[in-house]
Design an enzyme around this catalytic site. Sequence first.
Site, PDB file in Angstrom:
ATOM      1  N   ASP A  37       1.003  -0.786  -0.311  1.00 16.88           N
ATOM      2  CA  ASP A  37       0.023   0.113   0.189  1.00 16.88           C
ATOM      3  C   ASP A  37       0.574   1.334  -0.193  1.00 16.88           C
ATOM      4  O   ASP A  37       1.306   1.553   1.188  1.00 16.88           O
ATOM      5  CB  ASP A  37      -1.506  -0.011   0.753  1.00 16.88           C
ATOM      6  CG  ASP A  37      -1.685   0.942   1.247  1.00 16.88           C
ATOM      7  OD1 ASP A  37      -1.840   1.902   0.372  1.00 16.88           O
ATOM      8  OD2 ASP A  37      -2.321   1.400   2.593  1.00 16.88           O
ATOM      9  N   HIS A  38       1.097   1.877  -1.273  1.00 21.20           N
ATOM     10  CA  HIS A  38       2.014   2.614  -1.565  1.00 21.20           C
ATOM     11  C   HIS A  38       1.626   3.681  -2.007  1.00 21.20           C
ATOM     12  O   HIS A  38       0.220   4.002  -2.581  1.00 21.20           O
ATOM     13  CB  HIS A  38       3.643   2.420  -2.408  1.00 21.20           C
ATOM     14  CG  HIS A  38       4.634   1.542  -0.992  1.00 21.20           C
ATOM     15  ND1 HIS A  38       5.538   2.376  -1.280  1.00 21.20           N
ATOM     16  CD2 HIS A  38       4.218   0.731  -0.415  1.00 21.20           C
ATOM     17  CE1 HIS A  38       6.813   1.571  -0.238  1.00 21.20           C
ATOM     18  NE2 HIS A  38       5.298   0.642   0.333  1.00 21.20           N
ATOM     19  N   GLU A 107       6.090   3.939   6.632  1.00 22.44           N
ATOM     20  CA  GLU A 107       7.313   4.962   5.767  1.00 22.44           C
ATOM     21  C   GLU A 107       7.154   6.542   5.153  1.00 22.44           C
ATOM     22  O   GLU A 107       6.139   6.537   4.758  1.00 22.44           O
ATOM     23  CB  GLU A 107       7.464   3.721   4.599  1.00 22.44           C
ATOM     24  CG  GLU A 107       8.163   2.919   5.348  1.00 22.44           C
ATOM     25  CD  GLU A 107       6.838   1.763   4.565  1.00 22.44           C
ATOM     26  OE1 GLU A 107       6.444   2.027   3.625  1.00 22.44           O
ATOM     27  OE2 GLU A 107       7.142   0.330   4.512  1.00 22.44           O
ATOM     28  N   SER A 173       8.760  -5.510  14.215  1.00 19.83           N
ATOM     29  CA  SER A 173      10.825  -5.106  14.203  1.00 19.83           C
ATOM     30  C   SER A 173      11.560  -5.156  15.205  1.00 19.83           C
ATOM     31  O   SER A 173      12.254  -5.215  14.756  1.00 19.83           O
ATOM     32  CB  SER A 173      11.410  -3.817  13.362  1.00 19.83           C
ATOM     33  OG  SER A 173      10.731  -2.522  13.441  1.00 19.83           O
ATOM     34  N   GLY A 174      10.777  -4.375  16.673  1.00 17.70           N
ATOM     35  CA  GLY A 174      11.273  -4.717  17.842  1.00 17.70           C
ATOM     36  C   GLY A 174      10.879  -5.073  18.533  1.00 17.70           C
ATOM     37  O   GLY A 174       9.259  -5.586  18.784  1.00 17.70           O
TER      38      GLY A 174
END
Length: 321
Positions: A37-38, A107, A173-174
């Site tokens: 989804d960009h 992002e 991611s963490g």
Amino acid sequence: MAQFGYTMMTEQSGPRELVEDVVAAEQAGFDFSVTSDHSFPWLKSQGHAPYAWSVLGAAAQATTRIPLMTYVTCPTTRYHPAVVAQKAATLQLLSEGRFRLGLGSGENLNEHVVGGGWPDARVRLDKLEEAAEIIKALLAGGYVNHHGPHFDVENAKLWDLPDVAVPLGVAVSGDRSCEIAGRLADLVIATEPKEELLTDFDRHGGGGKPRVGQLPVCYDTDRDAAVKRAHDQFRWSVGGWKVNSELPGPSAFDQATQYVTPEDIARSVPCGDDVGEFTDAVRAFTDAGFTEVALVQIGGGHQKPFIDWAEEKLLPALRAL
């Protein structure tokens, strides 16, 4: 047994081609599909960025069996979480129960288009957590009023709710993202075969839930051509999440990857037509504990040969692992 999926990568194909390709993937026997989804491609050479939710609506009507999923949608900047909840409910109705909503913290590449700056990772994860709670409340039915540190929802209600609940996935991611996923999500999403992410997810409440990974590949009978294409369109992937989430556009990714060589990409992306090389890369995910792995064939114009090869050789080999 693990399941193996197909990726509609919106950064490298137009909307009609994406739908045609997922239809072919369904016919070839892929177990599920995911969709990026960009608002921007990673690199100019990819050349596309259609609206993923329109593509998904068309795909829901063009297919009959294959599950659909966002991989992933950021519900905090370009989209308000109340709008994401409405889109997810509608798509679940259109697909007759085949949709899963994958969420992530986003992002800068995609979210910068609405202005307002790009907050640090801590704030982005706080916003993701609040957004996921709003989405879950709306999908549960009834009126929702919410006044939080990042979002306001005023007397909202979804008037078209599916009988089959929309499963919610969260990309990790963490530890902080694993905590959010373990507490709020029905499945976990990751792009690296790191067992420690799944361990943290389980520790925060994710035990027994599906875990979905994703692997870029570049099939071609000419391995040199495959390596060249992977370098041209996917060298951004070597930057890692901390870098990739911060850069603002394709030009920045081009500059950041100017010293990445084709050999660097060939070491991280299976290239060519050696089935064993592809299955070894997938095995890294399944050995880590992933229950589903979605493959990304690099190159918008190279989907049909990959799908045909996957049907004949790759999928049978993966299911024999």
